[in-house]
Design an enzyme around this catalytic site. Sequence first.
Site, PDB file in Angstrom:
ATOM      1  N   GLU A 188     -30.964  46.885  74.681  1.00 28.16           N
ATOM      2  CA  GLU A 188     -32.308  46.301  74.784  1.00 28.16           C
ATOM      3  C   GLU A 188     -32.277  44.795  75.004  1.00 28.16           C
ATOM      4  O   GLU A 188     -33.307  44.145  74.980  1.00 28.16           O
ATOM      5  CB  GLU A 188     -33.150  46.672  73.560  1.00 28.16           C
ATOM      6  CG  GLU A 188     -32.514  46.394  72.218  1.00 28.16           C
ATOM      7  CD  GLU A 188     -33.342  46.921  71.048  1.00 28.16           C
ATOM      8  OE1 GLU A 188     -34.520  47.261  71.224  1.00 28.16           O
ATOM      9  OE2 GLU A 188     -32.788  46.969  69.934  1.00 28.16           O
ATOM     10  N   CYS A 245     -35.450  55.291  74.587  1.00 27.32           N
ATOM     11  CA  CYS A 245     -36.355  55.560  73.460  1.00 27.32           C
ATOM     12  C   CYS A 245     -37.518  54.563  73.409  1.00 27.32           C
ATOM     13  O   CYS A 245     -38.278  54.550  72.451  1.00 27.32           O
ATOM     14  CB  CYS A 245     -35.600  55.585  72.134  1.00 27.32           C
ATOM     15  SG  CYS A 245     -34.815  54.031  71.726  1.00 27.32           S
TER      16      CYS A 245
HETATM   17  C1  PEP Z   1     -37.501  49.385  72.093  1.00 27.06           C
HETATM   18  O1  PEP Z   1     -37.299  48.178  71.962  1.00 27.06           O
HETATM   19  O2  PEP Z   1     -37.740  49.930  73.178  1.00 27.06           O
HETATM   20  C2  PEP Z   1     -37.472  50.264  70.906  1.00 27.06           C
HETATM   21  C3  PEP Z   1     -37.552  51.571  71.036  1.00 27.06           C
HETATM   22  O3  PEP Z   1     -37.387  49.704  69.693  1.00 27.06           O
HETATM   23  P1  PEP Z   1     -38.601  48.952  68.930  1.00 27.06           P
HETATM   24  O4  PEP Z   1     -39.868  49.279  69.668  1.00 27.06           O
HETATM   25  O5  PEP Z   1     -38.569  49.492  67.540  1.00 27.06           O
HETATM   26  O6  PEP Z   1     -38.198  47.519  69.023  1.00 27.06           O
HETATM   27 MG    MG Z   2     -36.411  47.327  70.207  1.00 32.10          MG
END
Ligand code: PEP
Ligand code: MG
Length: 594
Positions: free
Chosen positions: A443, A514
């Site tokens: 990410e 995700c």
């Molecule tokens: C994302 O960053 O895409 C992720 C699934 O994690 P979060 O939204 O919890 O930062």
């Molecule tokens: Mg994230």
Amino acid sequence: MVSEKTDIAPDTILVGIGASPGIAIGESYLLDRARARAVERPIRPEEVEREIGAFLDAVSLSKKQLEEVKERVADPQMAEHLYIIDTHLLILEDQMLVDDTIRLIKENMINAEGALKRVLRRFREVFDRIEDEYLRERRTDIDSIGDRLLRNLIGEEQQSLTEVGRKVIIIAHDLSPADTMQMDKERIIGFVTDVGGRTSHTAILGRSLGIPAVLGLETVTGVVPDGLPIILDGTNGTVILNPSPETFREYLDKKQAFEYQERELLAFRNLAAETLDGFRVALRSNVEVIEEIPLAINQGAEGIGLFRTEFLYMNRFTPPTEEEQVEIFREIISKMAPHPVTIRTLDVGGDKLVPEIDLSDEANPAMGLRGVRFSLNEVRLFKVQLRAILRASSYGQVRVMFPMISGMAEISACKKFLMESAEELKNRGIDFDPEIKIGIMVETPSAALIADRLAREVDFFSVGTNDLIQYCLAVDRGNEHVAYLYQPMHPAVLKALQMVAMAASEAGIEVGICGEMAGDPLYALVLLGLGFRELSMNAPGIPRVKQILRQVTHHDGVRLVKDLLKMNTAGEITSHLEKEMYRRFPQLFSVQPI
Ligand code: PEP
Ligand code: MG
């Protein structure tokens, strides 16, 4: 359907939060549930014991009422949610609530109602300071218990939902989870409230029961009289008062179409997410709280692709112990068996703040001590969680995942602490899966750029597109002023996704997504074409994505990606994609792109 008796103009529209999808058409039933009023008054020394006694009696009566609710809940679907009532029973045993009220009665010489009101106010203030939406919504649990206690103290009867004798749409200031749980779908076809949001327990239960709901309308109880014809659209969060005959017909059609689509989608529940040419994609659910598990199962999730553990740390003042975490993980794993559960280590920081961890003075929190950076800085806390995840791995298929990885050194450090934790468990003679799968969230742009090297170190990648887009495009994901620049189909994002998927495929490791993109039907074919084999999303998104995947080939996706990668702007790519998806699935993408 317009009512003659009211001065509310036909087709008056109120907009709130669509908390449970679906359309309900019927008559309003105004539940007189304004919050109980407590009057504070000074007391004389000889009254202290009587006030404490009255307070303790109200606590006992409230417990008795909740125990009765538990016994009365008839719907087997609701049995899974009875622990919410247990949570309320626990609040009634909370030392802070009980002891502080008694202390205030004694020290401030005020009556029980006044003392309780002050303690509840303090609770609410703590919850109001919390930025996270889910956690802030937990305030509604305190409100609902506080209200029950106050009514029992004052001796005021609460109008009960079990008295409702005909098909109606409930209009209430607030509904407690205990109310919602006892709703009979045959009589209560929808509900509308002044307060509450999408992640309140009441909303979660409404979705679970399949009763359409619009919450957070603020003043609806002051506007809608009893017996008014209304239409509730829980999908887009609107309530139409006194509908005209045309609106009534329009919504009757919409209701039929919605129910038809839902039935069609349910038919997909037990089918595999497999393309026409046999390419299999695992559709999994993102989960924040254990309450979401029944919905995930109901929607056909093949496991949990992201369990965001930060929520375990949020509704409390001390971090959860190893035992507590093991217990929660074990419950999720056993409910999801035989499917895998991916547990992500604590991802605090950025927009996710936890009361006991003070990160609030960072100038640039999204780029600060968040995710794995925080864990590597707080090794003791990190290892408690790693031991809990390892222990949970002895109960079923568990994968451990590290968030916000930006380079190789962080992976090495995480693996070192995981090994140390495993060693500690071995010394304590505690079981765990020594082959536990280790993965990372991709990410950050740096992780995407060196994905080929990172892939040699782990068993799987899961791309967090929410953050990857934010960091790739330098656009704060929560800032509405730059929201127009937050473009999932920016060529840079597409290229980054392609690099990550290719790196994983070359190294022979699993790769999934995700972030929110995974659950948006618009991107299903693109993500398939890029080669992602796991899409993890909010559970309600699963059937639609599955429906798409089952009607295309992997080759269709590859061809589409090839075309998109030639384009220069996010606008061009998005418009091409929208047209293509509309052409293939006009019934799913009902608005024709321009
Ligand atoms: C994302 O960053 O895409 C992720 C699934 O994690 P979060 O939204 O919890 O930062
Ligand atoms: Mg994230």
